[in-house]
Design an enzyme around this catalytic site. Structure first.
Site, short mmCIF file in Angstrom:
data_model
loop_
_atom_site.label_atom_id
_atom_site.label_comp_id
_atom_site.label_asym_id
_atom_site.label_seq_id
_atom_site.Cartn_x
_atom_site.Cartn_y
_atom_site.Cartn_z
N ARG A 224 0.85 -1.18 0.00
CA ARG A 224 0.00 0.00 0.00
C ARG A 224 0.89 1.24 0.00
NH1 ARG A 224 -4.99 1.61 4.08
NH2 ARG A 224 -3.43 1.40 5.74
N ASP B 54 -3.91 3.31 14.12
CA ASP B 54 -3.07 3.89 13.09
C ASP B 54 -3.56 5.30 12.81
OD1 ASP B 54 -5.29 3.68 11.44
OD2 ASP B 54 -4.45 2.12 10.16
#
Length: 540
Positions: A167, A447
């Site tokens: 990603r 996150d």
């Protein structure tokens, strides 16, 4: 698209020396990056301007809706290109930062897929990004290993590792440490271009890539942009067209209304859509920021089986299966709790319930944040999904109207919820500024997305004068002054826990300032990581 080798671009200028850079930033790799930036940089800038214009229209009252001009795509009978064999079964995927030891543990976790995350789970210091790209090169060469200097234990990738998907960072981000024409290069093109340059041919030769997750797309024009990047990059690298396969995270509110169109633009390169639930909640708040009718309650009240989140998840499954690609479920952020069997059991039960809901809806796979949760999620999908996926299980009976994708959750805003948002946002950002992007807080793996939710909710509640149920049972309107008092109380609590030296070394003053400024700004900032990135680079 013809290639022009007659006027090669000037190579980018690298501003910072970090370990491993000579391995990653080779002259040939930088030339490839320069080609991508020269060919696509202006297009990317125009797409970011279009985002701003779209948000201005929403601010004025033009709420998201299905596009009138693309009705034929939504209603048409068509499918994306077949999913490759390596991606047929994705029932459990583990995600994590590109830290060397964590990568090895994730690859060895027993999950079908590991998403190496240069985005929300990695604090993008230049050292972290370069180290992550170097780790990908070592993975390519079969030399990815790590020795713990304290324990003497050596970690190596096992014989049957998880499938690697990368990603890159989002389209809105810049890599400030590499300039071209005096301007930072695109962080998305940096991560994608260098990972493909170094690893693309080798992965394509084995049929195990190159595969990507694409974060934070907002519209099908951005999907078209990525598709053209893929076409050019494959031709330039001598990789067969269609070798790159991407899974798009549907984690912005506008993208939820353009799922079919996004798949259409990437139809030769798409493998699935994913429910990026935490960023999606943040995007919902951000896009509807001017409208008090869409005020959300405490984060703990935002259940996936209710209101706009339930509709969004259902639409992901419906669109994916109609187009012949995977519908990937969201992250279970709970993590094992050491020395507390009762809390540990509760965390595992939470994951089981979440995965039971997802497999029952028709999702073809799911995410977990910790290796110990892989067998938990795997058992749920093994029991209820005997085949490699559920793509052939249609969901066309679900009729999803635009208003359903906007329906807010109901529930109270509590003082405990406000204080939790303050705590999570400050604690996470303090760790992020120290270079850690995946942070365990209150038995959850947080996150950047959860920090974004936390500060966006604080802004939304102040902006619309939300009534907060206090710890004494009465109601009080949230103001910037009261928020400042609670942030001050959080700072005192941190000082009592770690002392003044730890407080300053831990980057808490910078984190608290960034959170307070973002929560009290006149206009909700697009991303809290943008001002934080400037601080991260300065500290680095």
């Amino acid at each position: 698209m013809p290639l022009d080798h007659n006027a090669p671009p000037l190579p980018p200028v690298v501003l910072r020396a970090v370990p491993g850079a000579e391995h990653v930033l080779t002259p040939e790799a930088l030339n490839f990056l320069a080609e991508l930036q020269m060919r696509f940089g202006l297009r990317l800038h125009a797409l970011m301007v279009a985002r701003t214009r779209r948000q201005e229209r929403i601010d004025r009252g033009e709420l998201p809706d299905y596009l009138a001009g693309t009705r034929e795509i939504r209603q048409g009978i068509w499918k994306a290109a077949p999913v490759p064999t390596a991606l047929e079964d994705r029932r459990v995927e583990i995600t994590g930062p590109v830290d060397r030891k964590m990568m090895i543990n994730a690859l060895n976790s027993g999950a079908r897929v590991f998403m190496a995350d240069f985005e929300d789970a990695t604090a993008p210091s230049f050292a972290n990004i370069i180290a992550g790209l170097a780790n990908l090169i070592d993975y390519r060469d079969g030399t990815l290993e790590y020795m713990d200097d304290i324990t003497g234990k050596t970690y190596r990738v096992g014989p049957v590792p998880a499938l690697l998907i990368v990603r890159p960072r989002g389209l809105h981000m810049a890599e400030a440490n590499v300039l071209m024409g005096g301007q930072p290069v695109s962080a998305a093109l940096f991560d994608f271009g260098l990972s493909l340059f170094h690893c693309g041919r080798a992965l394509a030769a084995t049929g195990r890539g190159p595969f990507y997750y694409l974060p934070k797309l907002e519209c099908h024009a951005e999907a078209k942009f990525w598709n053209e990047v893929f076409v050019y990059a494959q031709e330039r690298m001598g990789i067969a067209q269609g070798s790159i396969k991407a899974t798009v995270l549907i984690e912005t509110l506008p993208a939820a209304f353009e799922m079919d169109e996004i798949v259409w633009e990437l139809r030769d390169h798409i493998a699935g859509l994913n429910c990026g639930r935490w960023d999606y909640i943040f995007s919902y708040i951000k896009n509807l920021r001017n409208h008090p009718a869409y005020l959300l309650p405490d984060r703990s009240k935002l259940a996936m089986d209710e209101a706009f989140l339930a509709t969004y998840a259902a639409r992901v499954v419906k669109v994916c299966h109609r187009r012949g690609i995977h519908a990937m479920g969201g992250m279970s952020a709970a993590i094992p709790v050491k020395d507390d069997p009762q809390a540990n059991d509760a965390a595992f039960d939470q994951v089981r319930a979440d995965k039971k809901r997802e497999v029952g809806m028709g999702f073809d796979g799911c995410w977990v944040a910790h290796p110990d949760l892989v067998p938990v999620a795997q058992a749920i999908f093994d029991a209820d999904m005997p085949g490699p996926n559920q793509i052939r299980k249609p969901r066309q009976e679900w009729r999803i109207e635009p208003a359903m994708l906007l329906k807010p959750h109901q529930g109270e805003i509590t003082e405990a919820g406000v204080r939790l948002n303050i705590s999570v946002a400050i604690e996470y950002l303090a760790n992020w500024l120290q270079g850690r992007g995946a942070v365990p807080i209150h038995n959850m793996m947080e996150d950047a997305a959860t920090a974004e939710i936390s500060r966006a909710q604080l802004w939304q509640w102040i902006r619309h004068g939300a009534l907060v149920r206090t710890e004494f049972g009465d109601e009080r309107r949230l103001t910037a002054d009261w928020l400042g008092e609670m942030i001050q109380a959080e700072i005192v609590s941190i000082l009592e826990r770690i002392g003044p030296n730890g407080f300053h070394r831990g980057r808490y003053p910078s984190a608290a300032r960034i959170v307070q400024e973002a929560a009290t700004a006149e206009t909700l900032p697009d991303f809290i990581t943008t001002p934080a990135y400037d601080v991260l680079n300065a500290l680095d």
